[in-house]
Design a protein around this motif. Structure first.
Motif, PDB file in Angstrom:
ATOM      1  N   ASP A 168       0.586  -1.267  -0.001  1.00 60.21           N
ATOM      2  CA  ASP A 168       0.129   0.006  -0.035  1.00 60.21           C
ATOM      3  C   ASP A 168       0.834   1.265  -0.058  1.00 60.21           C
ATOM      4  OD1 ASP A 168      -2.322   1.386   0.076  1.00 60.21           O
ATOM      5  OD2 ASP A 168      -3.019   0.681   1.972  1.00 60.21           O
ATOM      6  N   LEU A 172       3.206   7.769  -8.738  1.00 57.87           N
ATOM      7  CA  LEU A 172       2.310   7.589  -7.181  1.00 57.87           C
ATOM      8  C   LEU A 172       1.031   8.598  -7.463  1.00 57.87           C
ATOM      9  CD1 LEU A 172       3.914   7.683  -3.958  1.00 57.87           C
ATOM     10  CD2 LEU A 172       2.449   9.536  -4.424  1.00 57.87           C
ATOM     11  N   ARG A 185      -0.588   9.351 -10.015  1.00 61.02           N
ATOM     12  CA  ARG A 185      -1.536   8.712 -10.861  1.00 61.02           C
ATOM     13  C   ARG A 185      -2.064   7.584  -9.945  1.00 61.02           C
ATOM     14  NH1 ARG A 185       1.670   7.943 -14.662  1.00 61.02           N
ATOM     15  NH2 ARG A 185       1.462   9.823 -15.567  1.00 61.02           N
ATOM     16  N   GLN A 186      -1.328   6.670  -9.485  1.00 65.71           N
ATOM     17  CA  GLN A 186      -1.966   5.712  -8.657  1.00 65.71           C
ATOM     18  C   GLN A 186      -3.079   6.190  -7.566  1.00 65.71           C
ATOM     19  OE1 GLN A 186       0.855   2.870  -7.380  1.00 65.71           O
ATOM     20  NE2 GLN A 186      -0.492   1.709  -6.488  1.00 65.71           N
ATOM     21  N   THR A 245       0.921   3.367 -14.667  1.00 62.14           N
ATOM     22  CA  THR A 245      -0.252   3.551 -13.843  1.00 62.14           C
ATOM     23  C   THR A 245       0.021   3.213 -12.613  1.00 62.14           C
ATOM     24  OG1 THR A 245      -1.015   1.405 -14.307  1.00 62.14           O
ATOM     25  CG2 THR A 245      -1.665   3.321 -15.853  1.00 62.14           C
ATOM     26  N   LYS A 246       0.848   2.468 -12.168  1.00 56.38           N
ATOM     27  CA  LYS A 246       1.086   2.435 -10.546  1.00 56.38           C
ATOM     28  C   LYS A 246       2.694   2.013 -10.371  1.00 56.38           C
ATOM     29  CE  LYS A 246      -0.768  -2.492 -11.278  1.00 56.38           C
ATOM     30  NZ  LYS A 246      -1.910  -3.226 -10.953  1.00 56.38           N
ATOM     31  N   SER A 294       4.133  -0.406  -9.121  1.00 54.31           N
ATOM     32  CA  SER A 294       4.652  -1.869  -9.279  1.00 54.31           C
ATOM     33  C   SER A 294       4.990  -2.253 -10.637  1.00 54.31           C
ATOM     34  CB  SER A 294       3.432  -2.573  -8.773  1.00 54.31           C
ATOM     35  OG  SER A 294       2.033  -2.705  -9.555  1.00 54.31           O
TER      36      SER A 294
END
Length: 212
Positions: free
Chosen positions: A90, A128, A130-131, A165-166, A168
């Protein structure tokens, strides 16, 4: 995978990205970054699991996934599959005026920690934001903006190109935590932050570009 007969390694032909999503989630290790062959982690010496695992990707554990009854007979330990998970499960921005600005914190397992400023740039900050559905980053700031955190300091470097987009989806490299202290906790201000939007509503306010 553990079964009543003992541990099994899994064949790469029986494993895909949806399966990796479930494995990382079950281990509380975030999201999958890469699915790799045996060259990454070596050959196993356990029995070989040769049934195809058919996860949708939203299951909480691998045992909830369906499996085909057919066997993949071409598998050997040359085909052992490996996974790299993001590690963090998270993320958040804290101590700002809203959820779109603040000190960067990531949760690894059940422990929240801050991020060293040497490991962070505008590209990672934009991913970050954007996520978090906060637009893109307008600035990356030091601990004098949002204060020093406490606990663990994460010093993994997120090597993003800025279009992910994230987080990860970004590759990760390690960096020496010995160089970091909470005086170097990084903060981010996103374009959808109320403070940023309020400041930019005044024509006299400078530095309101989303690319600064």
């Amino acid at each position: 995978m553990f079964r009543t007969e003992g541990w099994y390694t899994v064949c790469d032909a029986a494993f895909d990205q949806q399966d990796a999503e479930v494995v990382c989630r079950e281990l509380d290790c975030g999201a999958p970054v890469q699915v790799l062959g045996e060259d990454a982690f070596g050959k196993g010496d356990a029995q070989m699991w040769t049934q195809e695992i058919q996860c949708r990707g939203d299951e909480s554990q691998i045992d909830d996934c369906s499996r085909s009854s057919s066997q993949i007979h071409s598998c050997s330990h040359d085909n052992d599959v490996g996974v790299i998970c993001s590690g963090y499960s998270d993320l958040r921005l804290v101590n700002g005026s809203d959820s779109c600005s603040g000190r960067v914190e990531l949760r690894f397992l059940n422990e929240w920690g801050t991020v060293c400023d040497a490991c962070w740039d505008m590209r990672a900050a934009s991913v970050l934001c954007r996520q978090l559905n906060c637009g893109i980053a307008v600035s990356v700031v030091g601990s004098d903006w949002f204060g020093e955190g406490s606990g663990e300091i994460w010093a993994d470097v997120f090597d993003c190109d800025g279009n992910e987009t994230k987080l990860s989806e970004c590759s990760v490299s390690s960096w020496s935590r010995a160089e970091c202290s909470h005086r170097r906790d990084v903060g981010v201000v996103c374009s959808e932050s109320e403070a940023h939007l309020r400041n930019c509503s005044s024509p006299q306010t400078l530095n309101c570009s989303s690319t600064q």
